[in-house]
Design a protein around this motif. Structure first.
Motif, PDB file in Angstrom:
ATOM      1  N   ARG A 175       0.814  -1.214   0.000  1.00 52.79           N
ATOM      2  CA  ARG A 175       0.000   0.000   0.000  1.00 52.79           C
ATOM      3  C   ARG A 175       0.853   1.272   0.000  1.00 52.79           C
ATOM      4  N   LYS A 195      -7.338   2.464  -1.088  1.00 53.30           N
ATOM      5  CA  LYS A 195      -8.498   1.911  -0.404  1.00 53.30           C
ATOM      6  C   LYS A 195      -9.184   3.003   0.414  1.00 53.30           C
ATOM      7  N   GLY A 213     -11.284   6.744  -3.636  1.00 49.54           N
ATOM      8  CA  GLY A 213     -10.013   6.030  -3.664  1.00 49.54           C
ATOM      9  C   GLY A 213      -8.860   6.808  -4.237  1.00 49.54           C
TER      10      GLY A 213
END
Length: 236
Positions: A175, A195, A213
């Motif tokens: 991420r 996310k 997002g």
């Protein structure tokens, strides 16, 4: 104006692609245009984008010269496939990009255009399609578009990657993101495909990802920046 249904769109010429690329069409209208393009025969053999889907005959042209109106230009294909990237049409981007990239890998020297059957035609060993494929590897596959004021990061590939070319360096690891672009001064960095509700640390400030997002943050050019997922720091 383009209505939400797209009912009065011409959809027979490539001008509609430019409207999407220029940001005139929102996501709903853009996808209406993409669907119409897919159904008009403007992607011959799944390769490139034709100038027009209108029937084109010699009597419509001076001295019967129809050559440039009956072929798929790389520059128009670039406009459409970039527009699909900008609006997050990952499936459409991949479907249009892969056949042309495969042709480049197979042939190295490509033709100037594609004909109605999707075969290379016109001048052999022409630079346009190979050059556009190279641009789209950065702009689309790795999703890196750098302009004077903005750095937009919206890759069409999944998974981790590290891209470096000249003064541009972008890395995605899980991420986390790292990015550096050349130049001086402050730019807006736009990160997509995050996310919603995740929290990131950017230049000492925690940023929460909204529903769409994507986030926009400010940073200096010429310096490597990190967008760190804050759970790495034990945030609750």
């Amino acid at each position: 104006m383009l209505p939400g249904t797209g009912a009065d769109l011409d959809m027979l010429d490539s001008d509609d692609v430019l409207a999407v690329l220029a940001g005139i069409a929102d996501d709903d209208r853009a996808h209406t245009i993409f669907e119409r393009l897919d159904g008009t025969g403007m992607h011959p053999g799944g390769r490139g984008t034709w100038v027009s889907a209108r029937p084109d005959t010699a009597d419509l042209h001076y001295a019967g010269n129809i050559v440039d109106s009956r072929c798929a230009f790389a520059r128009i294909w670039w406009a459409e496939i970039r527009a699909r990237r900008d609006h997050g049409d990952r499936d459409g981007f991949t479907r249009m990009f892969e056949p042309v990239r495969n042709d480049l890998l197979t042939n190295t020297w490509m033709g100037e255009r594609y004909d109605a059957a999707g075969a290379m035609t016109r001048a052999d060993g022409y630079h346009e399609y190979p050059g556009v494929v190279d641009n789209l590897l950065r702009e689309g596959i790795y999703g890196i578009v750098v302009d004077v004021a903005t750095v937009d990061l919206h890759p069409m590939r999944s998974g981790d990657f590290a891209f470096r070319s000249g003064g541009i360096a972008v890395e995605r690891a899980g991420r986390d993101r790292r990015v550096m672009v050349p130049g001086v001064g402050t730019k807006t960095f736009q990160f997509h495909d995050l996310k919603p509700d995740d929290r990131y640390l950017w230049l000492g400030t925690v940023v929460t990802v909204p529903k769409g997002g994507a986030i926009s943050v400010r940073g200096e050019a010429g310096i490597e920046h990190e967008l760190n997922w804050t759970l790495h720091f034990g945030a609750d």
